[in-house]
Design a protein around this motif. Structure first.
Motif, PDB file in Angstrom:
ATOM      1  N   THR A 245       5.294 -46.165 -20.845  1.00 29.26           N
ATOM      2  CA  THR A 245       6.340 -45.317 -21.407  1.00 29.26           C
ATOM      3  C   THR A 245       5.321 -44.022 -22.026  1.00 29.26           C
ATOM      4  N   GLU A 246       6.107 -43.125 -22.405  1.00 28.34           N
ATOM      5  CA  GLU A 246       5.371 -42.009 -23.065  1.00 28.34           C
ATOM      6  C   GLU A 246       4.465 -42.252 -24.000  1.00 28.34           C
ATOM      7  N   ARG A 247       4.935 -43.375 -24.939  1.00 24.72           N
ATOM      8  CA  ARG A 247       4.298 -43.843 -26.023  1.00 24.72           C
ATOM      9  C   ARG A 247       2.897 -44.347 -25.575  1.00 24.72           C
ATOM     10  N   GLN A 248       2.861 -45.001 -24.363  1.00 28.21           N
ATOM     11  CA  GLN A 248       1.570 -45.365 -24.164  1.00 28.21           C
ATOM     12  C   GLN A 248       0.475 -44.503 -23.985  1.00 28.21           C
ATOM     13  N   GLU A 249       1.043 -43.202 -23.687  1.00 26.87           N
ATOM     14  CA  GLU A 249       0.008 -42.069 -23.240  1.00 26.87           C
ATOM     15  C   GLU A 249      -0.379 -41.264 -24.510  1.00 26.87           C
ATOM     16  N   VAL A 250       0.333 -41.442 -25.724  1.00 27.85           N
ATOM     17  CA  VAL A 250       0.094 -40.680 -26.926  1.00 27.85           C
ATOM     18  C   VAL A 250      -0.342 -41.711 -28.314  1.00 27.85           C
ATOM     19  N   VAL A 251       0.076 -42.944 -28.067  1.00 28.30           N
ATOM     20  CA  VAL A 251      -0.290 -43.661 -29.442  1.00 28.30           C
ATOM     21  C   VAL A 251      -1.212 -44.702 -29.074  1.00 28.30           C
ATOM     22  N   PRO A 252      -2.265 -44.606 -29.735  1.00 27.65           N
ATOM     23  CA  PRO A 252      -3.352 -45.586 -29.470  1.00 27.65           C
ATOM     24  C   PRO A 252      -2.701 -47.049 -29.794  1.00 27.65           C
ATOM     25  N   ILE A 253      -3.532 -48.088 -29.075  1.00 27.68           N
ATOM     26  CA  ILE A 253      -3.168 -49.317 -29.040  1.00 27.68           C
ATOM     27  C   ILE A 253      -2.931 -49.738 -30.617  1.00 27.68           C
ATOM     28  N   TYR A 254      -4.087 -49.550 -31.128  1.00 27.00           N
ATOM     29  CA  TYR A 254      -3.923 -50.033 -32.781  1.00 27.00           C
ATOM     30  C   TYR A 254      -2.955 -49.534 -33.727  1.00 27.00           C
TER      31      TYR A 254
ATOM     32  N   ARG B 246       1.884 -54.930 -11.862  1.00 25.78           N
ATOM     33  CA  ARG B 246       1.693 -53.505 -12.278  1.00 25.78           C
ATOM     34  C   ARG B 246       0.922 -53.953 -13.635  1.00 25.78           C
ATOM     35  N   VAL B 247       1.478 -54.919 -14.392  1.00 27.78           N
ATOM     36  CA  VAL B 247       0.671 -55.124 -15.782  1.00 27.78           C
ATOM     37  C   VAL B 247      -0.474 -55.576 -15.536  1.00 27.78           C
ATOM     38  N   THR B 248      -0.896 -56.610 -14.631  1.00 27.61           N
ATOM     39  CA  THR B 248      -2.216 -57.263 -14.284  1.00 27.61           C
ATOM     40  C   THR B 248      -3.233 -56.057 -13.837  1.00 27.61           C
ATOM     41  N   ASP B 249      -2.757 -55.216 -13.066  1.00 24.92           N
ATOM     42  CA  ASP B 249      -3.723 -53.969 -12.656  1.00 24.92           C
ATOM     43  C   ASP B 249      -3.842 -53.182 -13.880  1.00 24.92           C
ATOM     44  N   GLY B 250      -2.738 -52.920 -14.766  1.00 19.80           N
ATOM     45  CA  GLY B 250      -2.989 -51.964 -15.811  1.00 19.80           C
ATOM     46  C   GLY B 250      -3.954 -52.220 -16.828  1.00 19.80           C
ATOM     47  N   VAL B 251      -4.012 -53.643 -16.916  1.00 22.32           N
ATOM     48  CA  VAL B 251      -5.041 -54.102 -17.893  1.00 22.32           C
ATOM     49  C   VAL B 251      -6.185 -54.662 -17.404  1.00 22.32           C
ATOM     50  N   HIS B 252      -6.578 -54.055 -16.308  1.00 22.76           N
ATOM     51  CA  HIS B 252      -8.102 -54.455 -15.667  1.00 22.76           C
ATOM     52  C   HIS B 252      -8.951 -53.828 -16.752  1.00 22.76           C
ATOM     53  N   PHE B 253     -10.218 -54.512 -16.989  1.00 23.28           N
ATOM     54  CA  PHE B 253     -11.077 -53.774 -17.700  1.00 23.28           C
ATOM     55  C   PHE B 253     -11.497 -52.436 -17.500  1.00 23.28           C
ATOM     56  N   ASP B 254     -11.539 -51.821 -16.399  1.00 22.93           N
ATOM     57  CA  ASP B 254     -12.130 -50.474 -15.863  1.00 22.93           C
ATOM     58  C   ASP B 254     -10.788 -49.437 -16.300  1.00 22.93           C
TER      59      ASP B 254
ATOM     60  N   ASN C 209      -7.876 -43.726 -23.019  1.00 28.16           N
ATOM     61  CA  ASN C 209      -8.215 -43.246 -24.376  1.00 28.16           C
ATOM     62  C   ASN C 209      -7.242 -43.877 -25.436  1.00 28.16           C
ATOM     63  N   MET C 210      -6.036 -44.343 -24.885  1.00 21.70           N
ATOM     64  CA  MET C 210      -5.218 -44.944 -25.943  1.00 21.70           C
ATOM     65  C   MET C 210      -5.507 -46.516 -25.934  1.00 21.70           C
ATOM     66  N   ALA C 211      -6.453 -46.842 -25.295  1.00 17.52           N
ATOM     67  CA  ALA C 211      -6.690 -48.458 -25.372  1.00 17.52           C
ATOM     68  C   ALA C 211      -8.155 -48.594 -25.687  1.00 17.52           C
ATOM     69  N   ASN C 212      -9.113 -47.732 -25.585  1.00 19.01           N
ATOM     70  CA  ASN C 212     -10.423 -47.928 -25.505  1.00 19.01           C
ATOM     71  C   ASN C 212     -11.069 -47.385 -26.995  1.00 19.01           C
ATOM     72  N   TYR C 213     -10.234 -47.207 -28.108  1.00 21.52           N
ATOM     73  CA  TYR C 213     -10.425 -46.759 -29.402  1.00 21.52           C
ATOM     74  C   TYR C 213     -11.195 -45.484 -29.503  1.00 21.52           C
ATOM     75  N   SER C 214     -11.320 -44.742 -28.487  1.00 20.33           N
ATOM     76  CA  SER C 214     -12.120 -43.567 -28.733  1.00 20.33           C
ATOM     77  C   SER C 214     -11.588 -42.574 -29.546  1.00 20.33           C
ATOM     78  N   THR C 215     -10.297 -42.575 -29.871  1.00 17.08           N
ATOM     79  CA  THR C 215      -9.409 -41.884 -30.716  1.00 17.08           C
ATOM     80  C   THR C 215      -9.995 -42.274 -32.371  1.00 17.08           C
ATOM     81  N   ASN C 216     -10.735 -43.004 -32.592  1.00 13.15           N
ATOM     82  CA  ASN C 216     -10.895 -43.742 -33.651  1.00 13.15           C
ATOM     83  C   ASN C 216     -12.383 -43.223 -34.504  1.00 13.15           C
ATOM     84  N   SER C 217     -12.120 -42.763 -35.533  1.00 10.79           N
ATOM     85  CA  SER C 217     -13.266 -42.214 -35.960  1.00 10.79           C
ATOM     86  C   SER C 217     -14.098 -42.991 -36.938  1.00 10.79           C
ATOM     87  N   ILE C 218     -13.976 -44.108 -37.099  1.00  8.57           N
ATOM     88  CA  ILE C 218     -15.024 -45.076 -37.654  1.00  8.57           C
ATOM     89  C   ILE C 218     -16.188 -45.858 -36.910  1.00  8.57           C
ATOM     90  N   MET C 219     -15.734 -45.479 -35.733  1.00  4.97           N
ATOM     91  CA  MET C 219     -16.718 -46.337 -34.731  1.00  4.97           C
ATOM     92  C   MET C 219     -17.694 -45.250 -34.175  1.00  4.97           C
TER      93      MET C 219
END
Ligand code: A3P
Length: 291
Positions: free
Chosen positions: A64-73, A220-228, A234-244
């Motif tokens: 959903t759109e949420r996936q694209e704008v809200v980080p996983i955390y 779709r889920v299996t492919d979507g959650v592949h490591f690569d 950016n919503m899954a890799n924590y890059s939006t996070n300032s403490i890291m």
């Protein structure tokens, strides 16, 4: 810009090594009101929390759109975290979706009692000790709200002694394993199994959660959650996070089973194994440190 939070000290909290970022909200957390359909994702840090959070998020809510704008955390809030005004519990209380997916790193005895009273579904993810230690070491290097890890040799000893945030890996995985005997709605899964066959583990999750999803949806889920994919999302890799500090190490680091071989010396490995045998006496709980 926000001032970076400072690195915490480890202290003993009800017999578990903790830092204040995960205990400052203790009263509120203990009084947390769970809903019967809440799903708790519990792990020792670095066992695959984000991966399973992402799987569940996709299984329930799809792309959903949420996936694209809200980080996983923020989609799957970390219940006990509190860094000044950033509170995991407040995020959970304000989640717009149902069911609520909630993350915790608490050892089993710290889980708010409401989760048991409401008989919530709980997913525990465990990872073999050596890879877990390596991943945690690199995480502590790059994450400003974690204690200074020091060098690898020191770190391994601290890990073995349980002197890292959320305490002893050995107590954590064993404590949750024992809980499985009395709480039937606990699904205990392994990082290594996920690496070996993500699709199979997603099938098991669907079964546990009572979800029927088409083969196409599951693919779709299996492919979507592949490591690569997660690494570049950016919503899954924590890059939006300032403490890291990603210059030190990325959050999506390697995603492998057996990377410990690149870190443990032969002597360290032997010493670790010897200590492991003493602590891990329950033969029904077996880990794989290679696949
Ligand atoms: P490494 O540091 O060994 O690479 P957590 O989410 O509990 O903090 O765990 C992070 C670990 O899970 C990291 O391990 C990370 O790379 C790995 N991980 C995250 N997503 C993954 C995926 N889709 N496939 C494999 N490993 C993944």
């Amino acid at each position: 810009t926000d001032k970076l939070p400072s690195r915490p000290e480890i202290f003993d909290f009800h017999g578990v090594s903790m830092t204040h970022y995960f205990t400052d909200n203790w009263e509120n957390i203990q009084n947390f009101q769970a809903r019967p359909d809440d799903i708790l994702i519990a792990t020792y840090p670095k066992a695959g929390t984000t991966w399973v959070s992402y799987i569940l998020d996709l299984l329930y809510f799809g792309q959903t759109e949420r996936q694209e704008v809200v980080p996983i955390y923020d989609r799957v809030p970390f219940l006990e975290i509190i860094i000044s005004s950033y509170s995991g519990k407040d995020l959970v209380d304000n989640l717009p979706t149902s069911p609520r997916l909630i993350k915790t790193h608490f050892p089993v005895q710290f889980v708010p009692k409401s989760f048991w009273e409401q008989n919530c579904r709980i997913i525990y993810v465990a990872r073999n000790a050596k890879d877990n230690a390596v991943s945690y070491f690199h995480f502590d290097r790059m994450n400003n709200i974690q204690p200074e890890p020091g060098d690898w040799t020191d770190y391994v000893h601290r890990f073995m002694g349980g002197k890292v945030a959320f305490g002893s890996w050995y107590d954590h995985v064993n404590g949750w394993w024992k809980k499985k005997q009395t709480h039937s709605k606990l699904h205990y899964m392994f990082y290594e199994d996920l690496v070996e066959d993500t699709g199979r583990e997603i099938d098991k999750l669907c079964c546990f959660l009572g979800l029927s999803r088409s083969d196409e949806e599951k693919k779709r889920v299996t492919d979507g959650v592949h490591f690569d994919n997660m690494k570049k999302d950016n919503m899954a890799n924590y890059s939006t996070n300032s403490i890291m500090d990603f210059k030190i190490s990325p959050f999506m680091r390697k995603g492998k089973v057996g990377d410990w071989k690149n870190h443990f010396s032969e002597a360290q490995s032997e010493q670790f194994d010897e200590d492991y045998e003493k602590k891990m006496t329950d033969v029904t709980l077996q880990f794989r440190s290679e696949i």
